[in-house]
Design a protein around this motif. Structure first.
Motif, PDB file in Angstrom:
ATOM      1  N   SER A 181     -63.656-112.647 -16.755  1.00 37.25           N
ATOM      2  CA  SER A 181     -65.767-112.242 -16.422  1.00 37.25           C
ATOM      3  C   SER A 181     -66.250-111.859 -17.431  1.00 37.25           C
ATOM      4  N   ILE A 182     -66.912-112.668 -17.978  1.00 39.96           N
ATOM      5  CA  ILE A 182     -67.617-112.355 -19.270  1.00 39.96           C
ATOM      6  C   ILE A 182     -68.799-111.797 -19.393  1.00 39.96           C
ATOM      7  N   GLY A 183     -69.037-110.172 -20.059  1.00 36.85           N
ATOM      8  CA  GLY A 183     -69.254-109.633 -20.321  1.00 36.85           C
ATOM      9  C   GLY A 183     -70.636-109.947 -21.550  1.00 36.85           C
ATOM     10  N   ILE A 184     -71.814-109.950 -21.843  1.00 40.05           N
ATOM     11  CA  ILE A 184     -72.651-110.468 -23.296  1.00 40.05           C
ATOM     12  C   ILE A 184     -73.908-109.539 -23.565  1.00 40.05           C
ATOM     13  N   SER A 185     -73.955-109.325 -24.308  1.00 42.57           N
ATOM     14  CA  SER A 185     -75.360-108.179 -24.936  1.00 42.57           C
ATOM     15  C   SER A 185     -76.278-108.873 -25.622  1.00 42.57           C
ATOM     16  N   MET A 186     -77.553-108.952 -26.297  1.00 40.25           N
ATOM     17  CA  MET A 186     -77.533-109.954 -27.761  1.00 40.25           C
ATOM     18  C   MET A 186     -79.115-108.640 -27.867  1.00 40.25           C
ATOM     19  N   LEU A 187     -79.173-109.270 -29.169  1.00 40.15           N
ATOM     20  CA  LEU A 187     -79.871-108.978 -29.890  1.00 40.15           C
ATOM     21  C   LEU A 187     -81.151-109.809 -30.241  1.00 40.15           C
ATOM     22  N   PRO A 188     -82.515-109.434 -30.149  1.00 38.43           N
ATOM     23  CA  PRO A 188     -83.320-108.476 -29.923  1.00 38.43           C
ATOM     24  C   PRO A 188     -83.093-107.963 -28.443  1.00 38.43           C
ATOM     25  N   LEU A 236     -69.489-106.748 -18.872  1.00 38.62           N
ATOM     26  CA  LEU A 236     -68.672-107.224 -17.953  1.00 38.62           C
ATOM     27  C   LEU A 236     -68.040-106.473 -16.462  1.00 38.62           C
ATOM     28  N   TYR A 237     -68.125-104.869 -17.071  1.00 34.38           N
ATOM     29  CA  TYR A 237     -68.167-104.625 -15.260  1.00 34.38           C
ATOM     30  C   TYR A 237     -69.192-104.860 -14.101  1.00 34.38           C
ATOM     31  N   GLU A 238     -70.664-105.198 -14.186  1.00 37.13           N
ATOM     32  CA  GLU A 238     -71.443-105.749 -13.605  1.00 37.13           C
ATOM     33  C   GLU A 238     -70.710-107.696 -13.358  1.00 37.13           C
ATOM     34  N   ALA A 239     -70.191-108.242 -13.812  1.00 38.47           N
ATOM     35  CA  ALA A 239     -69.599-108.977 -13.141  1.00 38.47           C
ATOM     36  C   ALA A 239     -68.367-109.321 -12.824  1.00 38.47           C
ATOM     37  N   LYS A 240     -67.591-108.519 -12.452  1.00 38.64           N
ATOM     38  CA  LYS A 240     -66.314-108.341 -12.021  1.00 38.64           C
ATOM     39  C   LYS A 240     -67.038-107.344 -10.744  1.00 38.64           C
ATOM     40  N   LYS A 241     -67.263-106.956 -10.447  1.00 37.37           N
ATOM     41  CA  LYS A 241     -68.450-105.888  -9.495  1.00 37.37           C
ATOM     42  C   LYS A 241     -69.244-107.228  -8.503  1.00 37.37           C
ATOM     43  N   SER A 242     -69.245-108.118  -9.088  1.00 35.04           N
ATOM     44  CA  SER A 242     -70.285-108.930  -8.584  1.00 35.04           C
ATOM     45  C   SER A 242     -69.475-110.595  -7.894  1.00 35.04           C
ATOM     46  N   GLY A 243     -68.202-110.350  -8.317  1.00 35.56           N
ATOM     47  CA  GLY A 243     -67.413-111.447  -7.568  1.00 35.56           C
ATOM     48  C   GLY A 243     -66.637-112.174  -8.305  1.00 35.56           C
ATOM     49  N   ARG A 244     -66.415-111.606  -9.700  1.00 35.42           N
ATOM     50  CA  ARG A 244     -65.607-111.979 -10.668  1.00 35.42           C
ATOM     51  C   ARG A 244     -65.585-113.390 -11.188  1.00 35.42           C
ATOM     52  N   ASP A 245     -65.071-114.439 -12.002  1.00 34.28           N
ATOM     53  CA  ASP A 245     -64.892-115.765 -12.273  1.00 34.28           C
ATOM     54  C   ASP A 245     -66.490-115.396 -13.171  1.00 34.28           C
ATOM     55  N   ARG A 246     -67.488-114.773 -13.720  1.00 36.00           N
ATOM     56  CA  ARG A 246     -68.252-115.108 -14.365  1.00 36.00           C
ATOM     57  C   ARG A 246     -68.986-114.569 -15.068  1.00 36.00           C
ATOM     58  N   VAL A 247     -70.224-115.073 -15.696  1.00 31.35           N
ATOM     59  CA  VAL A 247     -70.294-114.648 -16.840  1.00 31.35           C
ATOM     60  C   VAL A 247     -71.725-113.596 -16.591  1.00 31.35           C
ATOM     61  N   ILE A 248     -72.497-112.768 -17.440  1.00 26.63           N
ATOM     62  CA  ILE A 248     -73.153-111.764 -16.826  1.00 26.63           C
ATOM     63  C   ILE A 248     -73.844-111.904 -18.019  1.00 26.63           C
ATOM     64  N   VAL A 249     -75.123-111.678 -18.402  1.00 29.24           N
ATOM     65  CA  VAL A 249     -76.212-110.698 -20.092  1.00 29.24           C
ATOM     66  C   VAL A 249     -76.238-110.332 -19.731  1.00 29.24           C
ATOM     67  N   PHE A 250     -76.224-108.945 -20.506  1.00 32.30           N
ATOM     68  CA  PHE A 250     -76.904-107.437 -20.116  1.00 32.30           C
ATOM     69  C   PHE A 250     -78.299-107.642 -19.948  1.00 32.30           C
ATOM     70  N   ASP A 251     -79.030-106.628 -19.113  1.00 32.38           N
ATOM     71  CA  ASP A 251     -80.764-107.295 -19.462  1.00 32.38           C
ATOM     72  C   ASP A 251     -81.484-105.132 -19.692  1.00 32.38           C
TER      73      ASP A 251
END
Length: 69
Positions: free
Chosen positions: A29-36, A54-69
């Protein structure tokens, strides 16, 4: 960043690890945050946002990429 994270996730998911005794696979599972981003002001905020994703990706089923919103 998203495309590279998906490439890494896919490569790990389908890699045949010889050291595994079972045929069960490994995922990532991978968590991404971006600027700006108005919520991110410091380097620590950037890391914390990626960690939250990252923790949202794990909580929502693992094996996924989630971008911070």
């Amino acid at each position: 960043a998203i495309a590279e994270a998906e490439r890494i996730r896919h490569a790990i998911k389908f890699h045949k690890f010889r050291s595994l005794k079972k045929q069960s696979g490994i995922t990532v599972s991978i968590g991404i945050s971006m600027l700006p981003n108005s919520k991110i002001k410091t380097h620590d905020d950037l890391i914390s946002a990626a960690d939250d994703a990252l923790y949202e990706a794990k909580k929502s089923g693992r094996d996924r990429v989630i971008v911070f919103d």
